[in-house]
Design a protein around this motif. Structure first.
Motif, PDB file in Angstrom:
ATOM      1  N   GLN A 243     -14.579  -2.336  -9.576  1.00 36.94           N
ATOM      2  CA  GLN A 243     -14.825  -3.582 -10.116  1.00 36.94           C
ATOM      3  C   GLN A 243     -16.213  -4.330  -9.665  1.00 36.94           C
ATOM      4  O   GLN A 243     -16.969  -4.890 -10.907  1.00 36.94           O
ATOM      5  CB  GLN A 243     -13.785  -4.548 -10.320  1.00 36.94           C
TER       6      GLN A 243
ATOM      7  N   LYS B  38     -19.450  -4.908 -12.376  1.00 32.76           N
ATOM      8  CA  LYS B  38     -19.861  -6.405 -12.254  1.00 32.76           C
ATOM      9  C   LYS B  38     -21.525  -6.403 -12.054  1.00 32.76           C
ATOM     10  O   LYS B  38     -22.299  -7.152 -12.651  1.00 32.76           O
ATOM     11  CB  LYS B  38     -19.432  -7.518 -11.720  1.00 32.76           C
TER      12      LYS B  38
ATOM     13  N   ASN C 231     -23.034  -4.603 -15.267  1.00 30.11           N
ATOM     14  CA  ASN C 231     -22.886  -5.221 -16.449  1.00 30.11           C
ATOM     15  C   ASN C 231     -22.768  -6.935 -16.542  1.00 30.11           C
ATOM     16  O   ASN C 231     -22.817  -7.287 -17.656  1.00 30.11           O
ATOM     17  CB  ASN C 231     -21.566  -4.812 -16.980  1.00 30.11           C
TER      18      ASN C 231
ATOM     19  N   THR D 220     -20.247  -8.778 -16.020  1.00 34.75           N
ATOM     20  CA  THR D 220     -18.778  -9.059 -15.952  1.00 34.75           C
ATOM     21  C   THR D 220     -18.049  -8.125 -15.478  1.00 34.75           C
ATOM     22  O   THR D 220     -18.691  -6.869 -15.389  1.00 34.75           O
ATOM     23  CB  THR D 220     -18.519  -9.411 -17.623  1.00 34.75           C
TER      24      THR D 220
ATOM     25  N   LYS E  23     -12.474  -5.077 -18.623  1.00 38.14           N
ATOM     26  CA  LYS E  23     -11.434  -5.579 -19.249  1.00 38.14           C
ATOM     27  C   LYS E  23      -9.991  -4.655 -18.801  1.00 38.14           C
ATOM     28  O   LYS E  23      -8.874  -5.132 -18.869  1.00 38.14           O
ATOM     29  CB  LYS E  23     -11.513  -5.910 -20.556  1.00 38.14           C
TER      30      LYS E  23
ATOM     31  N   SER F 168      -9.123  -9.214 -16.908  1.00 40.97           N
ATOM     32  CA  SER F 168     -10.282  -9.749 -16.756  1.00 40.97           C
ATOM     33  C   SER F 168     -10.683 -11.089 -17.547  1.00 40.97           C
ATOM     34  O   SER F 168      -9.726 -11.181 -18.629  1.00 40.97           O
ATOM     35  CB  SER F 168     -11.548  -9.057 -16.878  1.00 40.97           C
TER      36      SER F 168
ATOM     37  N   VAL G 106     -13.374 -14.989 -18.203  1.00 36.14           N
ATOM     38  CA  VAL G 106     -14.160 -15.940 -17.730  1.00 36.14           C
ATOM     39  C   VAL G 106     -13.612 -17.238 -17.502  1.00 36.14           C
ATOM     40  O   VAL G 106     -13.082 -17.878 -18.425  1.00 36.14           O
ATOM     41  CB  VAL G 106     -15.295 -15.804 -18.658  1.00 36.14           C
TER      42      VAL G 106
ATOM     43  N   LYS H 264     -19.643 -20.886 -15.424  1.00 43.02           N
ATOM     44  CA  LYS H 264     -18.747 -19.655 -16.087  1.00 43.02           C
ATOM     45  C   LYS H 264     -18.729 -18.573 -15.281  1.00 43.02           C
ATOM     46  O   LYS H 264     -19.753 -18.061 -14.792  1.00 43.02           O
ATOM     47  CB  LYS H 264     -19.402 -19.635 -17.412  1.00 43.02           C
TER      48      LYS H 264
ATOM     49  N   SER I 151     -17.256 -14.827 -14.041  1.00 43.17           N
ATOM     50  CA  SER I 151     -16.299 -13.465 -14.413  1.00 43.17           C
ATOM     51  C   SER I 151     -15.304 -13.391 -13.286  1.00 43.17           C
ATOM     52  O   SER I 151     -15.860 -13.208 -12.123  1.00 43.17           O
ATOM     53  CB  SER I 151     -17.114 -12.381 -14.659  1.00 43.17           C
TER      54      SER I 151
END
Length: 244
Positions: free
Chosen positions: A81, A85, A88, A90, A93, A173, A175, A182, A184
């Motif tokens: 993960q 991140k 990407n 984030t 999911k 996942s 936000v 904000k 993630s």
């Protein structure tokens, strides 16, 4: 172990004492029956006492072995993960998205350097020195090779090790807003009851109530959080030391 030895010695002394009393004061005809019955009761009591002392010891051994296997997979999920991140922006999911990324994704290796050049300034009507930062792309590295080398275990990281009915980790996942920022976040977890499915209910209930830095807290084993900006697990450092 010392407690168990003392209990056994106590039972033996008590049994000998009762046999002496039976032999001394009861009629001869019923002595054999009483002795056999009392002997059977003593053996049963001894077993129950032994089991009550030994059960938590065996539970701890089984728990640590199974938790260790589960935590090893959760660490793989956490590292995957974090890589997702990085590339990407984030977290993934779901597991199909994450596994596909590990299989095909690539890190971009870059280098930042300072540079400068002369540029004619219309305001001052002279050449002025401009300083810039240049980012060079050096190479692309496979995520799969970086995290797992030649191992393909990542393809099954949704599966809970040793689960009775093929249970899978739950992963989400989101936000969240943290003081106007904000962020993630993600969380992957499995209930302890799934991992300890065949263990005594009273010991499982006690395990689910743990709230200590030396234990896996709560009723689940997890990595990440949906409420805090964290990619840590809820297990104590002893599991990291065992892995090392």
């Amino acid at each position: 172990m010392l407690q168990l030895i003392l209990i056994i010695i106590g039972i033996v002394v008590f049994t000998i004492g009762m046999v002496f009393i039976i032999d001394k004061f009861l009629p001869q005809k019923i002595k054999p029956v009483i002795i056999l019955v009392f002997g059977a009761i003593s053996i049963l009591m001894g077993y129950l006492i032994y089991d009550s002392v030994n059960a938590p010891i065996q539970f701890k051994k089984i728990k640590e072995e199974r938790f260790g296997n589960v935590i090893a997979v959760l660490k793989d999920i956490g590292r995957s993960q974090e890589a997702y991140k990085t590339v990407n922006g984030t977290f993934a999911k779901d597991f199909p998205t994450l596994i596909k990324f590990v299989e095909n994704g690539r890190y971009t290796i870059t280098q930042q350097r300072d540079s400068s050049y002369m540029e004619f300034d219309e305001t001052y009507q002279i050449d002025l020195l401009r300083e810039v930062k240049i980012i060079d792309t050096l190479a692309f590295v496979s995520v799969k090779d970086s995290l797992f080398k030649n191992d393909t275990r990542f393809k099954n990281m949704m599966n809970v090790p040793g689960a009775q009915n093929g249970e899978k980790f739950t992963m989400k996942s989101a936000v969240i807003d943290k003081s106007g920022y904000k962020a993630s976040v993600f969380e992957a977890k499995v209930a302890k009851d799934v991992v300890l499915y065949d263990q005594p209910k009273d010991l499982r209930a006690r395990e689910n109530a743990h709230a200590s830095v030396e234990q896996v807290n709560g009723n689940s084993i997890k990595v990440g959080s949906l409420t805090d900006v964290s990619t840590n697990g809820n297990w104590p450092p002893i599991y990291d030391k065992k892995k090392n």
